[in-house]
Design a protein around this motif. Structure first.
Motif, short mmCIF file in Angstrom:
data_model
loop_
_atom_site.label_atom_id
_atom_site.label_comp_id
_atom_site.label_asym_id
_atom_site.label_seq_id
_atom_site.Cartn_x
_atom_site.Cartn_y
_atom_site.Cartn_z
N ALA A 125 -3.95 11.93 5.73
CA ALA A 125 -5.22 11.21 5.67
C ALA A 125 -5.13 10.04 4.69
N GLY A 126 -4.48 10.27 3.56
CA GLY A 126 -4.33 9.18 2.59
C GLY A 126 -3.49 8.04 3.11
N GLN A 127 -2.43 8.36 3.85
CA GLN A 127 -1.59 7.32 4.42
C GLN A 127 -2.31 6.53 5.49
N ASN A 128 -3.12 7.21 6.30
CA ASN A 128 -3.92 6.49 7.29
C ASN A 128 -4.93 5.58 6.62
N ARG A 129 -5.49 6.06 5.52
CA ARG A 129 -6.42 5.21 4.77
C ARG A 129 -5.70 3.96 4.27
N ARG A 130 -4.46 4.12 3.84
CA ARG A 130 -3.69 2.98 3.36
C ARG A 130 -3.40 1.97 4.46
N VAL A 131 -3.21 2.47 5.69
CA VAL A 131 -3.01 1.55 6.82
C VAL A 131 -4.25 0.64 6.95
N GLY A 132 -5.43 1.26 6.89
CA GLY A 132 -6.65 0.46 6.97
C GLY A 132 -6.77 -0.52 5.81
N LEU A 133 -6.45 -0.05 4.60
CA LEU A 133 -6.57 -0.91 3.42
C LEU A 133 -5.55 -2.04 3.42
N ALA A 134 -4.46 -1.88 4.16
CA ALA A 134 -3.47 -2.95 4.23
C ALA A 134 -4.08 -4.24 4.78
N ARG A 135 -5.15 -4.11 5.55
CA ARG A 135 -5.81 -5.31 6.09
C ARG A 135 -6.32 -6.21 4.97
N LEU A 136 -6.63 -5.62 3.82
CA LEU A 136 -7.11 -6.44 2.70
C LEU A 136 -6.05 -7.43 2.24
N TYR A 137 -4.78 -7.04 2.36
CA TYR A 137 -3.70 -7.94 1.96
C TYR A 137 -3.46 -9.04 3.01
N LEU A 138 -4.01 -8.85 4.19
CA LEU A 138 -3.84 -9.81 5.28
C LEU A 138 -5.07 -10.68 5.51
N VAL A 179 0.83 -1.22 0.00
CA VAL A 179 0.00 0.00 0.00
C VAL A 179 0.86 1.27 0.00
N GLY A 180 2.16 1.10 -0.23
CA GLY A 180 3.02 2.27 -0.37
C GLY A 180 3.50 2.89 0.92
N LEU A 181 3.55 2.10 1.99
CA LEU A 181 3.97 2.63 3.29
C LEU A 181 5.29 2.06 3.77
N ARG A 182 6.08 1.54 2.85
CA ARG A 182 7.41 1.08 3.23
C ARG A 182 8.22 2.29 3.70
N GLY A 183 8.86 2.16 4.86
CA GLY A 183 9.59 3.27 5.45
C GLY A 183 8.78 4.05 6.47
#
Length: 212
Positions: free
Chosen positions: A136-149, A121-125
């Motif tokens: 806000a977009g990065q926080n949204r990506r944290v939530g969406l990372a659950r889809l990969y799990l 989701v583009g949050l490496r680092g």
């Protein structure tokens, strides 16, 4: 043809003395991506909360694999991943810590999978940066990372593309498509024009309003 995974039958819901939907019926099969459409205030989020087993303010029946979700709620919840309109992350925790909490509910996951999901989701680092310091977009990506799990069969997503850039939207569309191709199912709301071809079915709530 196999039986639908989810059957929604004669759903009725009103809010503030206004009928949101009446006699709403549809089904969702393996491989489906179902987009819930309607004007603002038509009840899209309310419907997703009902389908996510977060609200009992309705009449009608919902069946999962042929059984009422109220008769076997544990099986349904275990097969379900719900992501609401808000990112659903703890601001004081880092992205990795937020996903570790999710991992605690799914013991088969490991830290390597969490880091892979954050990379996807583009949050490496940014794994160790407190979420209150992220956009806000990065926080949204944290939530969406659950889809990969997630190992859930049914994904219910409320505006998953909010605050996501074009590259992120394309990646999420690919993920939804892969989930459907594996035999999963997705129900979502979005203002984005989905680019998923034949996999998308639509349910328009503006056509469902009636009187009880």
């Amino acid at each position: 043809m196999s039986e639908p995974l989810l059957i929604v039958k004669n759903l009725f819901c009103e809010r503030d003395d206004r009928v949101l939907f009446d006699q709403l019926s549809f089904d969702v099969s393996a491989g489906d991506v179902v987009q819930i459409e309607g004007q603002n205030g038509s009840g899209k989020t309310t419907l997703l909360r009902i389908l996510g087993a977060l609200s009992r303010h309705y009449e009608g029946d919902i069946y999962w694999k042929g059984t009422s979700i109220h008769d076997d709620s544990l099986t349904y919840r275990n097969d379900l991943l719900y992501l609401g309109h808000q990112p659903g992350v703890k601001a004081v925790l880092t992205p990795e810590e937020n996903l570790r909490w999710f991992m605690a509910l799914h013991p088969s996951l490991d830290v390597g999978q969490i880091r892979h999901a954050l990379t996807e989701v583009g949050l490496r680092g940014f794994e160790d940066v407190p979420c209150h310091m992220l956009s806000a977009g990065q926080n949204r990506r944290v939530g969406l990372a659950r889809l990969y799990l997630s190992q859930a069969l049914l994904w219910i997503l409320d505006e998953p593309f909010t605050a996501i850039d074009k590259q992120g939207v394309a990646a999420q569309e690919a993920l939804l498509l892969a989930h459907a191709e594996r035999g999963g199912a997705v129900i979502l709301t979005t203002h984005h024009e989905l680019n998923l071809g034949q996999f998308v079915r639509r349910v328009n709530l503006d056509k469902q309003v009636g009187t009880k």
